[in-house]
Design a protein around this motif. Sequence first.
Motif, mmCIF file in Angstrom:
data_model
loop_
_atom_site.group_PDB
_atom_site.id
_atom_site.type_symbol
_atom_site.label_atom_id
_atom_site.label_comp_id
_atom_site.label_asym_id
_atom_site.label_seq_id
_atom_site.Cartn_x
_atom_site.Cartn_y
_atom_site.Cartn_z
ATOM 1 N N VAL A 43 67.972 23.232 16.752
ATOM 2 C CA VAL A 43 67.030 24.293 17.110
ATOM 3 C C VAL A 43 65.770 24.184 16.260
ATOM 4 N N SER B 5 74.915 16.964 17.359
ATOM 5 C CA SER B 5 76.296 17.264 17.696
ATOM 6 C C SER B 5 76.931 16.115 18.462
ATOM 7 N N SER C 293 77.683 22.795 23.853
ATOM 8 C CA SER C 293 77.829 23.283 22.485
ATOM 9 C C SER C 293 76.815 24.403 22.242
ATOM 10 N N GLY C 294 76.970 25.099 21.108
ATOM 11 C CA GLY C 294 76.053 26.191 20.799
ATOM 12 C C GLY C 294 74.613 25.732 20.711
ATOM 13 N N GLY C 295 74.388 24.587 20.074
ATOM 14 C CA GLY C 295 73.029 24.078 19.955
ATOM 15 C C GLY C 295 72.435 23.686 21.294
ATOM 16 N N THR D 83 69.032 31.170 15.587
ATOM 17 C CA THR D 83 70.157 30.362 15.106
ATOM 18 C C THR D 83 71.340 31.206 14.645
ATOM 19 N N ARG E 36 71.434 26.799 23.201
ATOM 20 C CA ARG E 36 70.204 27.375 22.686
ATOM 21 C C ARG E 36 68.994 26.559 23.116
ATOM 22 N N LEU F 120 75.154 29.882 14.827
ATOM 23 C CA LEU F 120 75.224 28.450 15.092
ATOM 24 C C LEU F 120 75.718 27.690 13.863
ATOM 25 N N ASP F 121 76.376 26.547 14.099
ATOM 26 C CA ASP F 121 76.832 25.718 12.997
ATOM 27 C C ASP F 121 75.650 24.900 12.450
ATOM 28 N N ALA G 32 73.893 22.514 14.937
ATOM 29 C CA ALA G 32 73.150 23.213 15.981
ATOM 30 C C ALA G 32 71.870 23.831 15.418
ATOM 31 N N ARG G 33 71.937 24.352 14.189
ATOM 32 C CA ARG G 33 70.732 24.908 13.559
ATOM 33 C C ARG G 33 69.663 23.833 13.423
#
Length: 269
Positions: A174, A252, A137-139, A163, A142, A166-167, A170-171
Amino acid sequence: MTTDVAIRVEGIEKSFKDLHVLRGVEFTVEAGSIFALLGSNGAGKTTLVRILATLLTADAGAASVNGHDVGSAPEAVRQAISLTGQFAAVDEVLSGRENLVLVAKLRHLKDPGAVADAMLERFSLTEAGGRRAGTYSGGMKRRLDIAMSLIGDPPVIVLDEPTTGLDPQARKEVWQTVQGLARNGTTVLLTTQYLDEAEQLADRIAILHQGVIIQNGTLTELKKLLPSATVEYVEKQPSLEDVFLALVGETSADNGPAEDGALAGKEIR
């Protein structure tokens, strides 16, 4: 070389032909703190970051990282700093562990496999370590990107809008990672255009506007620049982000289900 001031910027100027991007930027970042450089797109944040990382040369002024001058001692600066750009720089064909092993080998560290395993555990990626990074996933990407940046234990890490794109879940991931870095003694310079991000994370905030720092202080100090608010009773309603995170959990789906009772204390009307 260590110092109480991890980053010092004095009168930095940078122009690209007739475009004056930085016009005498000045600030200091204390060692072990989170410093947010807040500004809109085009304010000059990334240009300044590239100067600190020795990727660009300033037209005027001086800057140092961990006591080393970026102009006269670029090699020492590169050993002291790690830069994470706006987009995760992971090889999506390789697994998460293979990405970490690759960086450890490039840094000529002993036992790259052990280094990679330690980083996977530190960033809660052990179970996903054998999967291709392209499935993350994006998170998670990262977090892997930041883990790669920390191999070799640089005392200073620069996160350039970490960030972006990012959704909400995910934020949050981070943000927790960044807070963990500071707790472990790493100095973090964070550039962002998100007001809530600076408010949540930073020990000090500098506002960069049209190439100059127009204000620099703690969140409390910056809030005092405005008149005190009139105190009135207002029934606070949850934000959409509160509702979203309460329903799906703060992490997530790749990292496990939401905890039971996630809606506890959240009254939705």
